[in-house]
Scaffold this motif. Structure first.
Motif, mmCIF file in Angstrom:
data_model
loop_
_atom_site.group_PDB
_atom_site.id
_atom_site.type_symbol
_atom_site.label_atom_id
_atom_site.label_comp_id
_atom_site.label_asym_id
_atom_site.label_seq_id
_atom_site.Cartn_x
_atom_site.Cartn_y
_atom_site.Cartn_z
ATOM 1 N N GLU A 253 4.589 -6.944 -1.888
ATOM 2 C CA GLU A 253 4.793 -5.736 -1.086
ATOM 3 C C GLU A 253 4.123 -5.841 0.274
ATOM 4 O OE1 GLU A 253 6.821 -3.196 -1.958
ATOM 5 O OE2 GLU A 253 7.289 -4.589 -3.588
ATOM 6 N N ASP A 313 0.765 -5.926 -4.367
ATOM 7 C CA ASP A 313 1.987 -5.618 -5.096
ATOM 8 C C ASP A 313 2.036 -4.102 -5.248
ATOM 9 O OD1 ASP A 313 0.237 -4.933 -7.207
ATOM 10 O OD2 ASP A 313 0.394 -6.924 -8.096
ATOM 11 N N ASP A 314 3.030 -3.585 -5.968
ATOM 12 C CA ASP A 314 3.183 -2.130 -6.078
ATOM 13 C C ASP A 314 1.919 -1.464 -6.619
ATOM 14 O OD1 ASP A 314 5.751 -1.977 -5.098
ATOM 15 O OD2 ASP A 314 6.700 -2.211 -7.055
ATOM 16 N N GLU A 315 1.353 -2.046 -7.669
ATOM 17 C CA GLU A 315 0.179 -1.442 -8.283
ATOM 18 C C GLU A 315 -1.021 -1.472 -7.351
ATOM 19 O OE1 GLU A 315 -2.474 -1.726 -12.367
ATOM 20 O OE2 GLU A 315 -1.634 -3.564 -11.509
ATOM 21 N N LEU A 317 -1.095 -1.643 -4.153
ATOM 22 C CA LEU A 317 -0.856 -0.750 -3.022
ATOM 23 C C LEU A 317 -1.141 0.694 -3.411
ATOM 24 C CD1 LEU A 317 0.123 -0.584 -0.098
ATOM 25 C CD2 LEU A 317 2.470 -0.454 -0.973
ATOM 26 N N ARG A 318 -0.679 1.105 -4.591
ATOM 27 C CA ARG A 318 -0.940 2.481 -5.043
ATOM 28 C C ARG A 318 -2.440 2.727 -5.207
ATOM 29 N NH1 ARG A 318 3.355 1.414 -8.547
ATOM 30 N NH2 ARG A 318 1.893 1.126 -10.282
#
Length: 333
Positions: A253, A313-315, A317-318
């Protein structure tokens, strides 16, 4: 030496009194030189402990609070805290889910955190895991480390793991996450000037006006090489090239790009450096999706900067975007 001091021997103790007065959301054990978030221990939550020598502010105490660390042990300037300090902090932040030590890879810190874990386990049955952060690509071994030094990756590690701890994740999950962020991160720094340790009263090393040190450590340790003073464009290349050569940052990401000031570099210059770093990443096909620019891991009054890149990655980043409320980082609260 010109510094805001009373007696150099009292610098750390008096600074901690200032921390306590400035931040009522923190609690300071002055005898043991431990800074806690005021509500520690948090029941059912894994406690997060870091620390090290003073002189790197806002690291480490600036990152205590909801969404990051539960406590920090403060050593003397550029000197590791002692095991008794770390064991005391470990016991006092255990809310029943164990404690994770986030350790910067310097020999004294690693050894003392290991001893502290053994002491805490023997005295209170506290379950402890440790993750060593070793993101600096400049040198493989040094006078201060076995392996790579820990530098700027501590900020994304502590922020991302801190957010996950607030969600109630287990000790083993948090340790795995910390290793993942560390493995996804690489750093490289440089110095324009030396720093001056107050107790010594003179520069840590001699760096002529027309030279810079590439690959410097955060305590003034020697880097890869000493070169003539160059433009910001060329310095950015000297920092970014070794980082990109050490890890693939494409895909995922995008990346977090952290341009860190070493203590005496103005924000005007740090933003200029970010512009140069971002241009190099554009050419490499690497997409910065989050940025952090400023003096977060300093070396007293050293002029210079470091660059840390973390693949997201998505996780991750969150978790980076999740709320945080500390003196050094604060958003979403």
């Amino acid at each position: 030496m010109k510094k805001l001091l009373n007696d150099p021997a009292d610098l750390v103790a008096e600074s901690l009194r200032g921390v306590e007065r400035a931040h009522p959301e923190l609690r300071v054990d002055h005898e043991n030189r431990i800074i806690y978030r005021a509500d520690a221990p948090v029941s059912g939550k894994v406690g997060l402990l870091s620390g090290g020598g003073s002189g790197h502010e806002p690291a480490h105490a600036g990152f205590i609070g909801p969404g990051m660390l539960d406590a920090v042990c403060a050593g003397e300037v550029f000197t590791s805290p002692v095991p008794d300090q770390m064991a005391e902090a470990t016991k006092n932040i255990d809310g029943g889910a164990g404690v994770l030590h986030l350790v910067w890879n310097y020999t004294g810190d690693v050894m003392n955190f290991d001893m502290a874990a053994e002491l805490a386990a023997a005295e209170t049955d506290t379950t402890v895991e440790a993750v060593v952060m070793n993101d600096d690509v400049a040198v493989e071994d040094s006078l201060f480390t076995a392996g790579r030094r820990g530098t700027g990756a501590a900020i994304p590690v502590e922020k991302i793991v801190g957010a996950a701890a607030e969600q109630g994740r287990s000790l083993s999950e948090l340790a795995d996450l910390a290793r993942r962020v560390n493995d996804n991160s690489r750093s490289m720094g440089m110095a324009l000037t030396s720093c001056t340790v107050p107790a010594k009263g003179s520069p840590t090393f001699d760096l002529p006006e027309d030279e810079i040190e590439i690959g410097i450590g955060i305590h003034g340790e020697p880097g890869r090489r000493r070169v003539p003073l160059a433009s910001a464009h060329d310095i950015a290349q000297m920092l970014v090239d070794p980082v990109l050569a050490d890890r693939d940052f494409t895909g995922g990401e995008g990346v977090l790009v952290f341009v860190n000031g070493m203590g005496a570099t103005p924000m005007l210059e740090l933003y200029l450096m970010y512009n140069e770093v971002a241009a190099l990443l554009d050419k490499a096909g690497i997409v910065p999706v989050r940025t952090l620019v400023g003096p977060y891991v300093t070396s007293l009054d050293m002029a210079g900067c470091s660059v840390t890149i973390t693949r997201l990655d998505d996780e991750l980043l969150r978790l980076w975007d999740a709320p945080v409320a500390t003196a050094g980082l604060r958003w979403g609260m």
